[in-house]
Scaffold this motif. Structure first.
Motif, short mmCIF file in Angstrom:
data_model
loop_
_atom_site.label_atom_id
_atom_site.label_comp_id
_atom_site.label_asym_id
_atom_site.label_seq_id
_atom_site.Cartn_x
_atom_site.Cartn_y
_atom_site.Cartn_z
N VAL A 236 17.12 19.94 17.92
CA VAL A 236 16.98 21.03 18.90
C VAL A 236 16.56 22.33 18.21
CG1 VAL A 236 18.10 22.31 20.77
CG2 VAL A 236 18.81 19.96 20.31
N ASP A 237 17.52 22.94 17.46
CA ASP A 237 17.30 24.31 16.98
C ASP A 237 16.11 24.42 16.02
OD1 ASP A 237 19.50 24.83 18.49
OD2 ASP A 237 20.91 24.70 16.80
N ASN A 238 15.93 23.43 15.17
CA ASN A 238 14.81 23.49 14.22
C ASN A 238 13.85 22.30 14.45
OD1 ASN A 238 13.41 24.75 12.18
ND2 ASN A 238 14.44 23.64 10.53
N ALA A 239 13.76 21.87 15.71
CA ALA A 239 12.95 20.67 16.02
C ALA A 239 11.49 20.86 15.60
CB ALA A 239 13.04 20.35 17.51
N ALA B 263 2.44 11.63 21.48
CA ALA B 263 1.69 12.89 21.37
C ALA B 263 2.47 13.89 20.52
CB ALA B 263 1.43 13.46 22.76
N GLU B 264 1.74 14.81 19.92
CA GLU B 264 2.36 15.83 19.07
C GLU B 264 1.84 17.21 19.44
OE1 GLU B 264 4.69 15.66 16.84
OE2 GLU B 264 4.54 13.80 15.73
N GLY B 265 2.55 18.25 19.01
CA GLY B 265 2.07 19.64 19.10
C GLY B 265 1.75 20.06 20.53
N ASP B 266 0.63 20.79 20.66
CA ASP B 266 0.27 21.33 21.97
C ASP B 266 -0.02 20.22 22.98
OD1 ASP B 266 0.58 23.90 21.30
OD2 ASP B 266 -1.54 24.26 20.83
N ASP B 267 -0.64 19.17 22.46
CA ASP B 267 -0.94 18.03 23.30
C ASP B 267 0.33 17.51 23.99
OD1 ASP B 267 -3.09 16.60 23.96
OD2 ASP B 267 -2.72 14.98 22.51
N TRP B 268 1.40 17.36 23.18
CA TRP B 268 2.67 16.88 23.70
C TRP B 268 3.26 17.88 24.71
CZ3 TRP B 268 7.36 19.45 23.16
CH2 TRP B 268 8.43 18.81 23.80
N ARG B 269 3.22 19.19 24.32
CA ARG B 269 3.82 20.24 25.18
C ARG B 269 3.18 20.22 26.57
NH1 ARG B 269 5.42 22.86 20.95
NH2 ARG B 269 3.30 23.16 20.21
N GLY C 165 17.26 17.12 22.74
CA GLY C 165 16.29 18.18 22.44
C GLY C 165 15.01 18.01 23.24
N PRO C 166 13.97 18.72 22.80
CA PRO C 166 12.73 18.73 23.60
C PRO C 166 12.15 17.34 23.82
CG PRO C 166 12.43 19.88 21.48
CD PRO C 166 13.89 19.61 21.63
#
Ligand code: HEM
Length: 465
Positions: free
Chosen positions: A74-77, A101-107, A407-408
């Motif tokens: 969570v805090d340092n994910a 997916a990773e990074g912006d793609d995942w978000r 977490g996310p």
């Protein structure tokens, strides 16, 4: 009335490989990792908050301290990304979906897909899940009383049916058994740890065990493309006539920030992802629940009683009223977590549980270890669903119990899976008693998901009320 007091309960201790006295050598580790990763854990893993050390996979930190897990997930994910090994093992069909997916793609994908899994949407799927459960019970009613059969394919079938009914509610449009065969072939080849993966060979080096899976994936993706094209036509003709299932929701999904929809490849990959991430995991949660109930007459009786009462009421109330059924499923996922480890690679330095974590360290939480950790649980190896009843459940540290992650990147389908598993289990317990054969030894193996080796033969008896 049965006596359910703790004193009356004989708490069963279901099978688990004994922790090793010490670590294995490199070759043996490779062998055991391929066969059954949960057999590599040592006593120290179940007793210490963190273990960091060199392995054939590079430096690995195994984390079992709830505060440090919170920092990690969570805090340092942002300091941790999905590792290359995991990506290779899970393979190409899932590459553009949310899980990989990773990074912006995942978000972007995560916020676009969130409306598919709101409590309201999940509640709207209860009738479809109920129908899948009723079909299963009707099938089993044709079985001879006392019949010995393998519950593993049965649970795979019912969870696939439930997913099919919520994903493509107007059917597959072709022979479902052909679809199931291709699907099974594809997912069987996933998750085998190839020695080339462990030795970090480049992606172009062939993994022979997976070539059959590629052909199956091709077939499976073709079917999905046909279904998607048909649904798009229907939506274009008359959006109101399209069923409100996951497919329509996927095709309508929009990024709340930009209004952009998912690409065709993302739609397809997420369908494969939902089936891949949601079908066998839920099946295994059910298989282990059935096994644990077979060794606990007390909980069998409790669940049958609860099912009699709740299934006589309205479907909308099933999820909230199946309290004891849910406690059994949660305890089953503690003892036999369908996803038995979460791993990430450290992008930068960090400190976890007092230990320095270097860049590129593989950090891992093994739910198998965490859920049986000596510092975190009373009688960790004992089946006791009371831990998850209201009043006790709230006392469990959020980061000591992670069947769905945290977490996310927490499982987006967790509430979906729990609702589905509870409805299916209640239907089974209302109508049947399942027993394991005397002397049959059940062995948990981790092969992507944690499952009983060689399936789970059980004896079916109709319940007499
Ligand atoms: C009992 C059943 C299930 C279990 C035990 C389970 C477990 C998990 C776990 C542990 C993760 C986190 C992985 C990580 O952090 O590396 C995860 C992620 C995910 N799960 Fe599940 N899952 C289940 C059911 C489902 C269902 C039914 C669906 C979809 C319909 C689903 C879709 C996903 C997806 C898409 C992700 C990736 C989320 C992201 O990275 O944002 N799962 N699951």
């Amino acid at each position: 009335m049965m006596d359910f007091s703790p004193a009356a309960a004989v708490l069963p201790r279901p099978p688990a490989p004994a922790p090793r006295a010490g670590p294995l050598g490199p070759l043996q580790t490779m062998w055991v990792l391929r066969k059954n990763p949960i057999e590599t854990w040592t006593r120290a893993h179940f007793e210490l908050p963190i273990l960091v050390g060199p392995t054939i996979l590079g430096t690995i930190a195994v984390l079992s301290e709830p505060g440090a897990i919170r920092r990690f997930l969570v805090d340092n994910a942002a300091n941790y990304r999905k590792d290359a090994l995991q990506k290779r093992v899970l393979g190409e069909g899932l590459r553009e979906g949310l899980l990989m997916a990773e990074g912006d793609d995942w978000r972007v994908q995560r916020r676009t897909l969130a409306p598919l899994f709101t409590p309201k949407t999940i509640a709207s799927f209860a009738p479809a899940m109920n129908l899948a459960a009723e079909k299963l019970v009707a099938r089993w009613m044709n079985f001879r009383d006392g019949r010995l059969f393998d519950v593993q394919p049965e649970m795979a079938r019912v969870t696939l049916d439930a997913l099919g009914r919520t994903l493509f509610s107007d059917g597959l449009g072709r022979d479902p058994s052909e679809f199931t065969t291709a699907l099974t072939r594809y997912f069987l080849t996933l998750g085998t740890l190839d020695p080339f993966d462990l030795l970090d060979f480049p992606d172009w080096a062939p993994r022979f065990g997976r070539s059959g899976g590629r052909a199956a994936l091709g077939f499976f993706e073709d079917v999905v493309d046909t279904i998607v094209a048909r649904r798009k036509r229907l939506i274009a003709q008359d959006a109101g006539a399209a069923p409100r299932d996951l497919l329509t929701l996927l095709l309508e999904a929009q990024d709340p920030q930009t209004g952009a929809g998912l690409t065709g490849a993302e739609v397809r990959s997420n369908i494969v992802t939902f089936i891949g991430a949601g079908h066998e995991t839920t099946a295994n949660a059910l298989i282990w629940s059935l096994f644990l109930l077979s060794i606990s007459p007390e909980w069998r009786a409790r669940l049958a009683e609860e099912a009699d009462a709740v299934l006589a009421g309205p479907i909308e109330q099933y999820a909230e009223r199946l309290v004891e059924t849910r406690a059994v499923i949660e305890e089953a996922m503690r003892l036999y977590p369908p996803v038995a480890s979460i791993s990430r690679e450290a992008i930068d330095f960090d400190t976890l549980a007092g230990r320095r974590i270097r860049k590129r360290t593989l950090v891992m939480v093994s739910q198998w270890v965490l859920h049986r950790h000596r510092l975190l649980w009373d009688e960790p190896d004992v089946f006791d669903p009371r831990r998850f009843l209201p009043g006790a459940r709230e006392k469990i540290d959020r980061f000591a119990y992670l069947p769905l992650g945290a977490g996310p990147r927490i499982c987006i389908g967790g509430a979906f899976a729990l609702q589905e598993a509870a409805i299916i289990l209640a239907h089974i317990m209302r109508s049947f008693t399942l027993e394991t054969r005397k002397g049959y030894e059940v062995k948990p193996v981790q092969h992507i998901t944690l499952r009983p080796e060689g399936g789970l033969p059980m004896i079916l008896r109709r319940r007499r009320v």
